[in-house]
Design an enzyme around this catalytic site. Structure first.
Site, PDB file in Angstrom:
ATOM      1  N   GLU A 138       0.829  -1.208   0.000  1.00 43.97           N
ATOM      2  CA  GLU A 138       0.000   0.000   0.000  1.00 43.97           C
ATOM      3  C   GLU A 138       0.869   1.266   0.000  1.00 43.97           C
ATOM      4  OE1 GLU A 138      -2.551  -0.516   3.422  1.00 43.97           O
ATOM      5  OE2 GLU A 138      -3.986  -1.700   2.263  1.00 43.97           O
ATOM      6  N   GLU A 175      -6.131  -8.416   0.352  1.00 51.44           N
ATOM      7  CA  GLU A 175      -6.494  -8.423   1.766  1.00 51.44           C
ATOM      8  C   GLU A 175      -7.991  -8.173   1.892  1.00 51.44           C
ATOM      9  OE1 GLU A 175      -4.262  -5.685   4.175  1.00 51.44           O
ATOM     10  OE2 GLU A 175      -2.327  -6.296   3.360  1.00 51.44           O
TER      11      GLU A 175
END
Length: 477
Positions: A118, A263
């Protein structure tokens, strides 16, 4: 012949329903005491999960997946991106020492390399903006050079905040304006290299961050008021979010890029909405959706998913919230939290937990009620919590209803257990004492620490250290 065909069909049906097809898990190790990799392999196999996503490429850890058939995604942390971006030779050496070395007959089944994690989060303020794409390019180039490019692909796990649609629906989706040009280049790179777009989607966070978010829209039981967009009716946040990405990819000139959900999950503690009841509801609906293999309205068909995460991590940053340490499907010790069905067939039961776990002694550190200098309690509790994990005491947490003495005892015990029951960690100027009676009460667990992995593996740990040292020397040379 008909009998044979029926037998083959029955066998195939049995196989298809016994494995959590398309399901993987993230395994993070930000914990005071972690489970041994062999235990992780046992948990995955016993629950018939055949994919795992790691957040680094630790050689000692990865080697335990050799011969297991478990598909592995290696990780490169954000703080290493600059090295990969600036030095192609570094990337080549990394591939040699962390990928190629595991690829032998009966070795590790490495499928992807996750470059960063991220990296374009808004909270990072552009810290990795310049290094991420060059790092991705160098890693894939190094994989190609090693003859592995057709089998192993480099990608970037992205948070869903890299795209948006404002107050409109998915049909108005696009990558954020501050990174749009960069994301277009990255997406075209994925398309050219047949690599997937990895996205992390968390319905829980939408609920946690927005008081006006309709709670039922976070789940999959179609009880939410439908949201219509461009002729499509959405009844859950996940479908709407992923379809926003699909539209964004199309606008970036990269339609058809494979999407993997890197995720997805729901925390079980540390927040008003982070609890076992809602987690069970979320997973029950999610697994049933996954089992249909129908995807979303704009991305129909099979999707790979990686749960976040396998176990709780009591040393994760709690900057986003106390729930961050409670994402595990399993507790810190690898034991199941609640019944679920990874296959989505509707047959819920307790997942198979970690076996042969070694705990520390049955001892707890609690408040000494006969202590005299109670004026130091506030500072002692603050010290204990800042160096351990008191997130279960948060509003809505499983230990939030303890009385004042209970709060102190919980803080003292967490510090004591996370320091491997060192007697010096249960002093606090005479305010604490060690007891042999379980201090847990009601829904509030006072955990016991795990025996150090180093105690159990002995020589293996030393070999791990030596292996890392020689790999480091090889990179330098």
């Amino acid at each position: 012949m008909a009998h044979i065909k029926m037998l083959i069909w029955a066998c195939c049906l049995a196989l298809s329903t016994s494995f959590a097809y398309g399901l993987g898990v993230n395994w993070g190790t930000q914990a005071a005491q972690t489970l041994h990799p062999t235990t992780i392999v046992q948990m995955l196999k016993d629950n018939k999960i055949d994919k795992i996503k790691l957040f680094d490429s630790d050689h000692w850890t990865v080697k335990y997946f050799a011969g297991t058939g478990i598909e592995v995604m290696l990780g490169i942390p954000n703080n290493q991106l600059r090295k990969f971006a600036d030095d192609y030779d570094f990337a080549k050496d990394w591939v040699k020492n962390n990928v190629s070395t595991h690829l032998y007959d009966g070795g590790v089944n490495i499928k992807y390399v996750a470059v960063g994690n991220e990296p374009f989060l808004k909270s990072y303020n552009g810290s990795f903006m310049k290094s991420t794409f060059p790092a991705l390019q160098n890693v894939q180039k190094a994989l190609n050079s090693a003859g592995l490019g057709d089998k192993i692909k480099a990608t970037i796990p992205q948070n869903a905040d890299v795209y948006e649609s404002g107050n409109s629906g998915p049909s108005q989706g696009d990558f954020r304006s501050d990174i749009r040009d960069l994301m277009q280049k990255i997406c075209r790179f994925f398309k050219d290299n047949n690599a997937p777009f990895l996205v992390n989607i968390y319905p829980f966070l939408s609920l946690h961050e927005n008081n006006n978010f309709p709670i039922e829209f976070a789940f999959f039981d179609e009880k939410a008021k439908p949201v219509r967009d461009n002729g499509i009716s959405y009844t859950n946040m996940f479908d709407a979010n992923l379809d926003t990405l699909v539209v964004s990819l199309k606008k970036a000139g990269s339609p058809g890029v494979k999407v993997i959900v890197g995720e997805i999950g729901w925390p079980t503690d540390g927040d008003l909405y982070g609890n076992v009841t809602l987690a069970k509801k979320f997973y029950s609906g999610f697994f049933k959706k996954m089992a249909t293999k129908k995807g979303t309205p704009l991305y129909p068909g099979y999707i790979e998913y990686y749960l976040f995460s396998l176990t709780d991590e009591n040393q994760k940053s709690i900057a986003p919230g106390s729930f961050e340490r409670h994402w595990g499907v399993f507790k810190y010790d690898g034991q199941a939290k609640f019944p679920m069905d990874f296959t989505g067939q509707g047959h819920e039961s307790m997942p198979v937990g970690a076996k042969n776990i070694k705990y520390l002694e049955n001892k707890w550190c609690v408040l000494n009620k006969y202590a005299e200098d109670i004026g130091r309690l506030p500072s002692s509790v603050q010290y204990a919590c800042s160096r351990s994990d008191c997130t279960a005491l948060s509003y809505g947490g499983s230990c939030n209803k303890l009385d004042a003495d209970g709060n102190v005892s919980y803080a003292f015990n967490m510090y004591y257990q996370m320091n491997s029951q060192d007697v010096e960690s249960c002093v606090f100027d005479g305010l604490a004492q060690i007891v042999e009676k379980n201090a847990s009460t009601g829904s509030c667990l006072f955990p016991i620490g795990l025996e150090s992995a180093g105690v159990r593996i002995g020589l293996d740990a030393m070999l791990h250290i030596l292996a890392g040292f020689f790999i480091f020397l090889a990179i330098l040379v």
